[in-house]
Design a protein around this motif. Structure first.
Motif, mmCIF file in Angstrom:
data_model
loop_
_atom_site.group_PDB
_atom_site.id
_atom_site.type_symbol
_atom_site.label_atom_id
_atom_site.label_comp_id
_atom_site.label_asym_id
_atom_site.label_seq_id
_atom_site.Cartn_x
_atom_site.Cartn_y
_atom_site.Cartn_z
ATOM 1 N N LYS A 42 -6.771 7.266 -12.914
ATOM 2 C CA LYS A 42 -5.381 6.308 -13.006
ATOM 3 C C LYS A 42 -4.569 6.107 -14.198
ATOM 4 O O LYS A 42 -3.365 6.115 -14.507
ATOM 5 C CB LYS A 42 -6.011 5.053 -12.841
ATOM 6 C CG LYS A 42 -6.444 4.603 -11.211
ATOM 7 C CD LYS A 42 -6.835 3.276 -11.090
ATOM 8 C CE LYS A 42 -7.329 2.920 -9.759
ATOM 9 N NZ LYS A 42 -8.114 1.457 -9.498
ATOM 10 N N GLU A 98 -1.895 4.224 -4.737
ATOM 11 C CA GLU A 98 -1.323 2.817 -5.223
ATOM 12 C C GLU A 98 0.392 2.681 -5.560
ATOM 13 O O GLU A 98 0.901 2.008 -5.052
ATOM 14 C CB GLU A 98 -2.055 2.353 -6.656
ATOM 15 C CG GLU A 98 -3.289 1.796 -6.355
ATOM 16 C CD GLU A 98 -4.209 1.304 -7.672
ATOM 17 O OE1 GLU A 98 -3.436 0.856 -8.643
ATOM 18 O OE2 GLU A 98 -5.523 1.452 -7.498
ATOM 19 N N GLN A 149 0.948 -1.375 0.086
ATOM 20 C CA GLN A 149 0.075 0.074 -0.121
ATOM 21 C C GLN A 149 0.928 1.166 0.015
ATOM 22 O O GLN A 149 1.853 1.182 0.581
ATOM 23 C CB GLN A 149 -0.825 0.094 1.342
ATOM 24 C CG GLN A 149 -2.232 0.827 1.200
ATOM 25 C CD GLN A 149 -3.080 0.868 2.154
ATOM 26 O OE1 GLN A 149 -2.650 0.813 3.379
ATOM 27 N NE2 GLN A 149 -4.371 0.861 1.908
#
Lengths: 488, 214
Positions: free
Chosen positions: B54, B100, A206
């Motif tokens: 993203k 991420e 993470q």
């Protein structure tokens, strides 16, 4: 070093030792030669990309039309090329050769090592191509995409195997400190790379946990990879050339263990002020300050061994480069310890000062020591001397003067940048404008360093293709040898 | 060999100590964040990224924005980030949980981008700035990203609806028009989504953090 090996008085033992060295050097010729030779290709490519990146920072329109050459790709390509293409490739070659010499065991499997050299270079080529085409991971120091990693790791496995073989085949007895450093480096680096690439690129953890792993890796790439190879080389070469043992063997052992422990814990000082638990950062600040112990022990050892022998840097190219490097190591480490202290870090972090510091370690220390090592190793591998004293002089002075300029200008600009950034009244674009002169001076200094690299590579190629008959005597800066010691 | 074995075990153990301390413990302590409901609106924060955002993050990564732009707001006692308006509070670990790939950065050749989506929400501004930073920020040393735009001959009867409008002295020249590519739109969507410390989160309520720091 070990008085049992070569009692100088016995001519038979001297001749036996000479023949053994010859056998070792001949076994190392191809694998070590390929590692060192190919590292120079990366040195030049890395320098060219460095100059391009440097120009882009004061002239942003320079080469900006093509995505492959945008600053954000050229800069990581430069970093990875000099870290893995130049320093690591040369470091593997130098490490293997010194290990083989100190283990008094010839390299046995030079086919697998030659394959390792080819794979290592392929990994670098594929990785660089990956960064430039837009597959960079943007994880600092680990930008090579995943498809480059297997080349590097498989190649390194061969290097580790051979290094273990050398250690196993050594005659019983003393293990010199350079062997400790080089063996440790050969095991630390793949452990670092495997962990970091796995947890940051292959199967990322993470995001909040990524920067600690990133800086554990990146700081240790210098601390547990280039540094031990560089120190191992300096510990080997300085006593060899001046012909006297290291000042204190016990200190070198304290230096090794304190480096192994404290350096490994250093990296979190890159995260001061960031969103991380205080204990994590404090642990690294403490470890960074504790680096004074290994650094002072190494400094005492290197510099006290040299006392009374500095005159020898007048003639020995190897010694001059290595002593320059050893001095930069002391400086870089002291500077690094101070930069980890919170109030100073809040000025220097996020600025060009850090870039200057990184170059003091990776260039002033590691690169200069590696240059010196190559000057020592190549005549022994090829059984032929360096062709031109002039080119060695150009190499040394361009790199030394260029680098000192690089360091001074960029550090100065970085401090100004940091002080202004901490004054909320200075508009950001004004800070950018104020750093411009220093960035331009960096391009000039960097070009001078590149000139030195070109002289070095010319000299190297000239030596390899035997353009000029060798004089049969070592190529020194000057023939005025200051004292009657034999020149090794 | 026996003697070297001890050295080997020793240097691998020192290495292991840092591996546990700086790899395992951070993963254990910072690698398991969960979203939490916003006390005011009930929405889950920090928000997830859309698929376009993203894609934009991938462009941000591929072109190495991280080498000049950080994404972390430091507390006022460390730096003047908050006075500079880079965020109302410091960023905390959980703010990054949906990113991420952390792009926190270590260099500020350019300003911090943690909250660029709040500081500069205008899509047009970003398009112009990325096409040529000199248009919006004269004297900047940021490279132009014109390669993420399409430059076409203008069809006078049917001009592109999304063509950029340039101030005098800039632009592609008479008879040409410039439109953002899909990649550029994604990148700007990502930049607009960057609001890392623009909301309250239990461990960092803006007011409390600010009062603590003053």
């Amino acid at each position: 070093m070990n008085p049992k090996i070569a009692p100088a008085a016995d001519p038979e033992a001297v001749e036996k030792s000479r023949l053994q060295r010859l056998e070792i050097d001949r076994a190392a010729r191809w694998p070590v030669g390929i590692f060192i030779g190919s590292s120079l290709v990366w040195l030049i490519l890395g320098s060219v990309l460095a100059i391009a990146a440097s120009i882009k920072l004061h002239d942003p329109a320079f080469l900006a039309e093509n995505a492959w050459l945008t600053f954000g790709r050229v800069r990581p390509a430069h970093l990875n090329i000099v870290a893995y293409g130049w320093l690591s490739t040369a470091g593997i070659g130098i490490g293997l050769w010194i290990l083989s010499r100190l283990c008094r065991a010839p390299i046995r499997d030079n086919r697998s090592l030659t394959l390792a050299a080819v794979l290592w270079n392929m990994g670098n080529a594929v990785g660089t191509w990956g960064i430039l085409r837009g597959d960079s991971t943007a994880v600092e120091w680990l930008e090579y995409p995943t498809y480059a990693a297997p080349f590097l790791l498989v190649s390194f496995a061969f290097v580790m195997l051979e290094s273990v073989g050398l250690i196993r085949r050594r005659p019983p007895g003393h293990i010199y400190i350079s062997q400790w450093y080089i063996m440790a480096a050969f095991f630390w680096f793949p452990s670092l790379y495997f962990t970091a690439h796995g947890l940051l690129v292959l199967a990322p953890v993470q995001a909040p946990a990524q920067p600690p792993i990133n800086w554990w890796f990146a700081h240790n790439a210098l601390g547990l990879w280039f540094t031990p190879i560089g120190l191992g080389a300096a510990y080997y070469l300085i006593p060899k050339i001046i012909g006297r043992p290291i000042h204190s063997y016990y200190l070198s052992i304290i230096g090794f263990w304190s480096l192994a422990f404290f350096y490994a814990w250093n990296g979190m000082h890159h995260l001061i002020g960031g969103p991380f638990p205080a204990w994590l950062i404090t642990a690294s600040v403490v470890a960074s300050v504790m680096m004074f112990i290994p650094v002072i022990t190494v400094a005492i050892n290197h510099h006290f061994t040299m006392v009374g022998h500095f005159k020898k840097t007048i003639y020995s190219p190897t010694l001059r480069f290595v002593v320059f490097g050893a001095m930069c190591y002391t400086l870089a480490s002291f500077q690094g310890s101070t930069m980890a202290i919170r109030p100073l870090n809040s000025i220097t972090h996020f600025t060009h000062y850090t870039i200057a510091h990184a170059h003091l370690g990776a260039y002033g220390f590691a690169t200069m020591v590696f240059f010196g090592s190559i000057y020592y190793i190549m005549p022994r591998l090829l059984e032929r001397e360096w062709p031109s004293r002039f080119l060695i002089r150009v190499h040394f002075w361009s790199c030394a003067v260029g680098f000192i300029g690089y360091f001074v200008f960029l550090s100065w600009g970085g401090v100004l940048q940091g002080l202004e950034m901490n004054k909320d009244t200075t508009p950001f674009l004004e800070i950018v404008a104020n750093t411009m002169p220093y960035l331009k001076l960096r391009t000039v200094s960097g070009s001078l360093m590149t000139l030195g690299h070109l002289a070095f590579v010319t000299s190297f190629c000239w030596m390899v293709i035997r353009h000029r008959a060798s004089s049969g005597e070592p190529t020194l800066f000057t023939n005025r040898v200051p004292d009657p010691d034999p020149i090794p | 060999m026996s003697k070297f074995r001890y050295i080997f075990i020793g240097f691998m153990l020192t290495f292991l100590s840092s591996w546990v301390g700086l790899v395992v413990l951070p993963v254990w302590g910072l690698g398991n964040f969960k979203q939490t409901p916003d006390p005011a609106t009930g929405e889950m924060i920090p928000p997830l990224l859309s698929s376009l955002e993203k894609e934009g993050r991938a462009i941000y990564i591929a072109n190495g924005c991280i080498y000049c732009h950080s994404q972390q707001v430091h507390p006022a006692r460390v730096r003047t980030d908050i006075e500079r308006g880079w965020g109302v509070r410091r960023t905390v670990a959980r703010d990054y949980m949906n990113q991420e790939i952390a792009q926190m950065g270590t260099m500020r050749t350019g300003p911090d981008l943690s909250n660029i989506g709040v500081r500069n929400p205008s899509e047009t501004w970003h398009f112009l700035h990325l096409y040529d930073p000199q248009i919006t920020s004269k004297g900047s040393n940021m490279p132009p990203f014109a390669f993420l735009f399409d430059k076409k001959k203008k069809d006078p009867k049917n001009p592109a609806k999304d063509a950029l409008t340039f101030p005098a002295g800039f632009g592609p020249g008479a008879g040409y028009e410039v439109t953002p590519t899909h990649e550029m739109r994604a990148l700007v969507a990502y930049l607009q989504s960057l609001k890392l410390s623009s909301y309250e989160i239990p461990e960092a309520p803006a007011a409390r953090i600010e009062s603590l720091e003053k």
